[in-house]
Enzyme design. Structure first.
Site, PDB file in Angstrom:
ATOM      1  N   GLY A  16       0.812  -1.207   0.000  1.00 53.96           N
ATOM      2  CA  GLY A  16       0.000   0.000   0.000  1.00 53.96           C
ATOM      3  C   GLY A  16       0.849   1.262   0.000  1.00 53.96           C
ATOM      4  O   GLY A  16       0.595   2.207  -0.752  1.00 53.96           O
ATOM      5  N   LYS A  17       1.873   1.278   0.845  1.00 57.70           N
ATOM      6  CA  LYS A  17       2.765   2.436   0.883  1.00 57.70           C
ATOM      7  C   LYS A  17       3.524   2.585  -0.427  1.00 57.70           C
ATOM      8  O   LYS A  17       3.718   3.704  -0.917  1.00 57.70           O
ATOM      9  CB  LYS A  17       3.763   2.301   2.040  1.00 57.70           C
ATOM     10  CG  LYS A  17       3.158   2.484   3.421  1.00 57.70           C
ATOM     11  CD  LYS A  17       4.235   2.412   4.497  1.00 57.70           C
ATOM     12  CE  LYS A  17       3.635   2.573   5.884  1.00 57.70           C
ATOM     13  NZ  LYS A  17       4.663   2.543   6.947  1.00 57.70           N
ATOM     14  N   ASP A  73       7.847   6.023   8.577  1.00 62.03           N
ATOM     15  CA  ASP A  73       7.237   5.296   9.692  1.00 62.03           C
ATOM     16  C   ASP A  73       5.977   6.057  10.040  1.00 62.03           C
ATOM     17  O   ASP A  73       6.002   7.270  10.275  1.00 62.03           O
ATOM     18  CB  ASP A  73       8.155   5.185  10.904  1.00 62.03           C
ATOM     19  CG  ASP A  73       7.694   4.049  11.818  1.00 62.03           C
ATOM     20  OD1 ASP A  73       7.533   2.924  11.316  1.00 62.03           O
ATOM     21  OD2 ASP A  73       7.472   4.292  13.016  1.00 62.03           O
TER      22      ASP A  73
END
Length: 204
Positions: A16-17, A73
């Site tokens: 997804g990222k 992050d």
């Protein structure tokens, strides 16, 4: 002024990222390559903050590839849960990467709470390192405020998107189009800050 790197490793194996970052970086004309193309495994995220973990991941990718790296992050902070799931967002339910299980656990913990006690925000920290011993990594942080829904809504996005209500759009994050989400999300805002930092450092 040093030259901007022609290739940057994206320190993530999260599908997804990777999709979101590929879209956002390509529109900015920056060539990023997922660390998976170099067979780089995920770093051990043993930091106690988003900042620490982003730097750990960027340094790990630099060391393994000998190239500059960008790491993200990010996670969800829920006020009523004292900031949980926070840095443990990807493994909150004990099942790493199981979005359905994570969302179900959040909804269970918040089942009795009224809307005014369901405030939350996504956090994103981006770290860019030129090499593994970079003494001055670029670190950019941004957040995205909203509320936790009582059930999942929408099929777009990933992670906690289906339970994150976006007041400005009157829908969940998972009901937003890709372009709208990228423009207003924590990740999109952090990337804008990073691109600004790149312009200052490299004169882009």
């Amino acid at each position: 002024m040093s030259a901007f790197p022609s290739k940057i490793v994206l320190a993530s194996n999260n599908a997804g990222k990777l999709r979101e970052f590929t879209d956002m970086f390509s529109s900015a004309g920056i060539n990023i390559v997922p660390q998976g193309e170099f067979n780089v495994e995920d770093a051990i995220e043993d930091g106690l903050s988003f900042v620490e973990n982003a730097i750990i991941k960027a340094r790990h990718a630099c060391k393994k590839t000998q190239l500059p790296a960008i790491a993200d992050d990010s996670g969800l902070e829920i006020d009523a849960l004292n900031g949980e799931p926070g840095i443990y967002s990807a493994r909150y339910s004990g099942q790493h990467g199981n979005d359905k299980a994570h969302n179900a656990l959040v909804l269970k913990k918040m089942a009795e709470l009224p809307q005014d006690q369901r405030t939350a925000r996504f956090q994103c920290v981006l770290a860019f390192m030129r090499h593994e011993n970079d003494p001055t990594p670029l670190v950019c942080q941004a957040s995205w405020d909203g509320y936790i829904l009582e059930e999942e809504r929408g099929i777009n996005g990933f992670g906690y998107d289906p339970i994150f209500w976006v007041p400005e759009k009157n829908c969940s994050s998972a009901e937003l189009s890709k372009d709208v989400k990228n423009a207003m999300s924590h990740r999109g805002k952090a990337l804008a800050l990073l691109l600004s930092a790149f312009k200052e450092r490299y004169g882009l």
